[in-house]
Design an enzyme around this catalytic site. Structure first.
Site, PDB file in Angstrom:
ATOM      1  N   HIS A  54       0.815  -1.215   0.000  1.00 17.83           N
ATOM      2  CA  HIS A  54       0.000   0.000   0.000  1.00 17.83           C
ATOM      3  C   HIS A  54       0.850   1.268   0.000  1.00 17.83           C
ATOM      4  O   HIS A  54       0.821   2.048   0.950  1.00 17.83           O
ATOM      5  CB  HIS A  54      -0.912   0.019   1.242  1.00 17.83           C
ATOM      6  CG  HIS A  54      -1.829  -1.152   1.335  1.00 17.83           C
ATOM      7  ND1 HIS A  54      -2.443  -1.535   2.507  1.00 17.83           N
ATOM      8  CD2 HIS A  54      -2.243  -2.030   0.397  1.00 17.83           C
ATOM      9  CE1 HIS A  54      -3.190  -2.595   2.291  1.00 17.83           C
ATOM     10  NE2 HIS A  54      -3.088  -2.926   1.013  1.00 17.83           N
TER      11      HIS A  54
HETATM   12  C1  LIG Z   1      -0.648  -7.773  -4.296  1.00 15.72           C
HETATM   13  C2  LIG Z   1      -1.468  -6.569  -3.876  1.00 15.72           C
HETATM   14  C3  LIG Z   1      -2.649  -6.779  -3.190  1.00 15.72           C
HETATM   15  C4  LIG Z   1      -3.425  -5.684  -2.803  1.00 15.72           C
HETATM   16  N1  LIG Z   1      -4.599  -5.909  -2.156  1.00 15.72           N
HETATM   17  C5  LIG Z   1      -5.385  -4.866  -1.815  1.00 15.72           C
HETATM   18  C6  LIG Z   1      -6.640  -5.059  -1.200  1.00 15.72           C
HETATM   19  O1  LIG Z   1      -7.052  -6.197  -0.960  1.00 15.72           O
HETATM   20  N2  LIG Z   1      -7.385  -3.978  -0.877  1.00 15.72           N
HETATM   21  C7  LIG Z   1      -6.962  -2.708  -1.133  1.00 15.72           C
HETATM   22  O2  LIG Z   1      -7.688  -1.764  -0.794  1.00 15.72           O
HETATM   23  N3  LIG Z   1      -5.783  -2.501  -1.724  1.00 15.72           N
HETATM   24  C8  LIG Z   1      -4.996  -3.529  -2.076  1.00 15.72           C
HETATM   25  N4  LIG Z   1      -3.790  -3.309  -2.677  1.00 15.72           N
HETATM   26  C9  LIG Z   1      -3.365  -1.923  -2.869  1.00 15.72           C
HETATM   27  C10 LIG Z   1      -4.019  -1.291  -4.087  1.00 15.72           C
HETATM   28  O3  LIG Z   1      -3.892  -2.158  -5.216  1.00 15.72           O
HETATM   29  C11 LIG Z   1      -3.325   0.029  -4.353  1.00 15.72           C
HETATM   30  O4  LIG Z   1      -3.360   0.829  -3.166  1.00 15.72           O
HETATM   31  C12 LIG Z   1      -4.026   0.797  -5.464  1.00 15.72           C
HETATM   32  O5  LIG Z   1      -4.113   0.042  -6.647  1.00 15.72           O
HETATM   33  C13 LIG Z   1      -3.253   2.057  -5.749  1.00 15.72           C
HETATM   34  O6  LIG Z   1      -3.973   2.775  -6.712  1.00 15.72           O
HETATM   35  P1  LIG Z   1      -3.295   3.952  -7.485  1.00 15.72           P
HETATM   36  O7  LIG Z   1      -4.324   4.517  -8.390  1.00 15.72           O
HETATM   37  O8  LIG Z   1      -2.612   4.850  -6.510  1.00 15.72           O
HETATM   38  O9  LIG Z   1      -2.100   3.311  -8.324  1.00 15.72           O
HETATM   39  P2  LIG Z   1      -2.080   2.036  -9.312  1.00 15.72           P
HETATM   40  O10 LIG Z   1      -3.252   1.144  -9.110  1.00 15.72           O
HETATM   41  O11 LIG Z   1      -0.704   1.486  -9.171  1.00 15.72           O
HETATM   42  O12 LIG Z   1      -2.258   2.702 -10.753  1.00 15.72           O
HETATM   43  C14 LIG Z   1      -1.238   3.461 -11.351  1.00 15.72           C
HETATM   44  C15 LIG Z   1      -1.324   3.230 -12.852  1.00 15.72           C
HETATM   45  O13 LIG Z   1      -0.550   4.227 -13.527  1.00 15.72           O
HETATM   46  C16 LIG Z   1       0.170   3.602 -14.582  1.00 15.72           C
HETATM   47  N5  LIG Z   1       1.347   4.444 -14.862  1.00 15.72           N
HETATM   48  C17 LIG Z   1       2.422   4.679 -14.085  1.00 15.72           C
HETATM   49  N6  LIG Z   1       3.260   5.528 -14.662  1.00 15.72           N
HETATM   50  C18 LIG Z   1       2.715   5.881 -15.864  1.00 15.72           C
HETATM   51  C19 LIG Z   1       3.089   6.758 -16.921  1.00 15.72           C
HETATM   52  N7  LIG Z   1       4.234   7.468 -16.875  1.00 15.72           N
HETATM   53  N8  LIG Z   1       2.271   6.862 -18.009  1.00 15.72           N
HETATM   54  C20 LIG Z   1       1.110   6.155 -18.065  1.00 15.72           C
HETATM   55  N9  LIG Z   1       0.677   5.333 -17.081  1.00 15.72           N
HETATM   56  C21 LIG Z   1       1.474   5.184 -15.978  1.00 15.72           C
HETATM   57  C22 LIG Z   1       0.517   2.221 -14.022  1.00 15.72           C
HETATM   58  O14 LIG Z   1       0.802   1.335 -15.074  1.00 15.72           O
HETATM   59  C23 LIG Z   1      -0.776   1.879 -13.278  1.00 15.72           C
HETATM   60  O15 LIG Z   1      -1.715   1.276 -14.144  1.00 15.72           O
HETATM   61  C24 LIG Z   1      -2.993  -4.374  -3.083  1.00 15.72           C
HETATM   62  C25 LIG Z   1      -1.804  -4.178  -3.783  1.00 15.72           C
HETATM   63  C26 LIG Z   1      -1.062  -5.260  -4.180  1.00 15.72           C
HETATM   64  C27 LIG Z   1       0.214  -5.016  -4.959  1.00 15.72           C
END
Ligand SMILES: Cc1cc2nc3c(=O)[nH]c(=O)nc-3n(C[C@H](O)[C@H](O)[C@H](O)COP(=O)(O)OP(=O)(O)OC[C@H]3O[C@@H](n4cnc5c(N)ncnc54)[C@H](O)[C@@H]3O)c2cc1C
Length: 309
Positions: A245
């Site tokens: 996270h």
């Molecule tokens: C194994 C695992 C299990 C998890 N289980 C849970 C759970 O059960 N419950 C929960 O609440 N959370 C869980 N999480 C945490 C949750 O997945 C993350 O907190 C959440 O996905 C973060 O969202 P975000 O939008 O910040 O980033 P992300 O979901 O990481 O999205 C960022 C996106 O931006 C894209 N990106 C990055 N840089 C660029 C760029 N320069 N140009 C274009 N695109 C780009 C990436 O490819 C990605 O698709 C888990 C995480 C993992 C790894």
């Protein structure tokens, strides 16, 4: 198989929920493109640039996640003392218990139980379960020991312990590569131990035969005896820890000296430039963050829609 997609398509991920609605409303979705920088002119976001693509837009919402958003903002000229700092990760670890009867951990909903008895101290116990290939990656040991543990995978339960961060870390790019720095706080190592001690009590009560905790120096627990775990003095380097996270590296707050985006998620001093991902979450929420991140994004979407109306 919920841990890795969904065989019945029941999961309401963005590609099944938001993107079709966005496309129906006229959005164009471009995938597989890595944005290199946000175009900023006259203190205002004007679009984004990728290698072979430039998109002009009056509003840019960055959502690269807490590890990658700071680098993109920095490459785009955003300067903030808080950028890339204040990283929280919810230090986590998982223990295993062997039972006499089959558990078949891949049956049912993987995260259907949690224990919040110690939530007041920032300790949360969460069920984790998955198919055997996932268990193989997470099961400690190599060679014959690993094989023996995997042969018992049907009757092996696993459960996670996650703690709210006492420490913070940082992310930055060095020579084009991401460098993540985070040192587990000694208090959090101790809280992980406390979480495992409660977990062991629960597992003994439901008939566990042996328990393996991922703490260096604590032997395999047997015969309902948690004494080695109760007595252990656990240091950060003794914990086999994980982190799922990452949050906080472009955190929201009213004070530009301490936060990257304002409470409406607009970058301080960067008109038309917003952040809607885990990096904006200002502190360790003590629970899995995805719903919070989605709620922040929906809130921002509504704000932008109101501004456009
Ligand atoms: C194994 C695992 C299990 C998890 N289980 C849970 C759970 O059960 N419950 C929960 O609440 N959370 C869980 N999480 C945490 C949750 O997945 C993350 O907190 C959440 O996905 C973060 O969202 P975000 O939008 O910040 O980033 P992300 O979901 O990481 O999205 C960022 C996106 O931006 C894209 N990106 C990055 N840089 C660029 C760029 N320069 N140009 C274009 N695109 C780009 C990436 O490819 C990605 O698709 C888990 C995480 C993992 C790894």
């Amino acid at each position: 198989m919920c841990a890795f997609g969904c065989p019945t398509g029941a999961k309401q991920h963005a590609a099944a929920s938001w993107l079709p609605r966005a496309e129906a409303a006229g959005a164009r979705v471009i995938t597989g493109v890595k944005v290199r920088r946000v175009l900023v002119r006259g203190g205002r976001a004007r679009g984004v640039r990728a290698r072979d693509l430039t998109v002009e837009a009056p509003i840019v919402v960055v959502a690269c996640g807490a590890l990658l958003t700071p680098g993109l903002l920095r490459r785009s000229g955003v300067r903030s003392p808080a950028l890339g700092r204040h990283l929280t990760i919810h230090p986590a670890s998982a223990a295993r218990a062997r039972f006499d009867e089959p558990i078949d951990p891949w049956d049912g909903v993987p995260q259907s139980y949690f224990v919040d008895a110690l939530a007041g101290d920032g300790i949360l116990l969460e069920g984790i379960a998955g198919p055997p290939d996932q268990a193989a990656l997470a099961t400690p040991g190599t060679g014959p020991l690993h094989r023996e543990r995997m042969l018992a995978v049907r009757s092996t339960a696993s459960f996670g312990v996650m703690v709210a961060d006492s420490a913070t870390g940082s992310v930055r790019e060095v020579g084009g590569r991401l460098l993540v720095r985070y040192d587990l706080h000694p208090d959090d190592a101790e809280r992980l131990r406390r979480g495992f001690a409660l977990l062991a009590d629960i597992w003994w009560a439901v008939g566990a035969r042996e328990i393996v905790v991922p703490l260096e120096g604590v032997p395999v627990l047997r015969d309902g005896d948690s004494t080695p775990l109760q007595r252990a003095r656990v240091r950060p380097r003794d914990v086999r820890a994980m982190a799922f996270h990452p949050l906080g590296t472009a955190r929201a707050g009213a004070d530009p000296a301490r936060a990257v985006v304002d409470p409406d998620l607009q970058v301080h001093g960067g008109r038309g430039l917003y952040v809607a991902d885990g990096s904006a979450v200002p502190s360790s929420p003590q629970v899995n963050p995805q719903v919070t991140i989605m709620a922040l994004a929906v809130r921002l979407g509504r704000t932008l829609a109101r501004m456009a109306a």
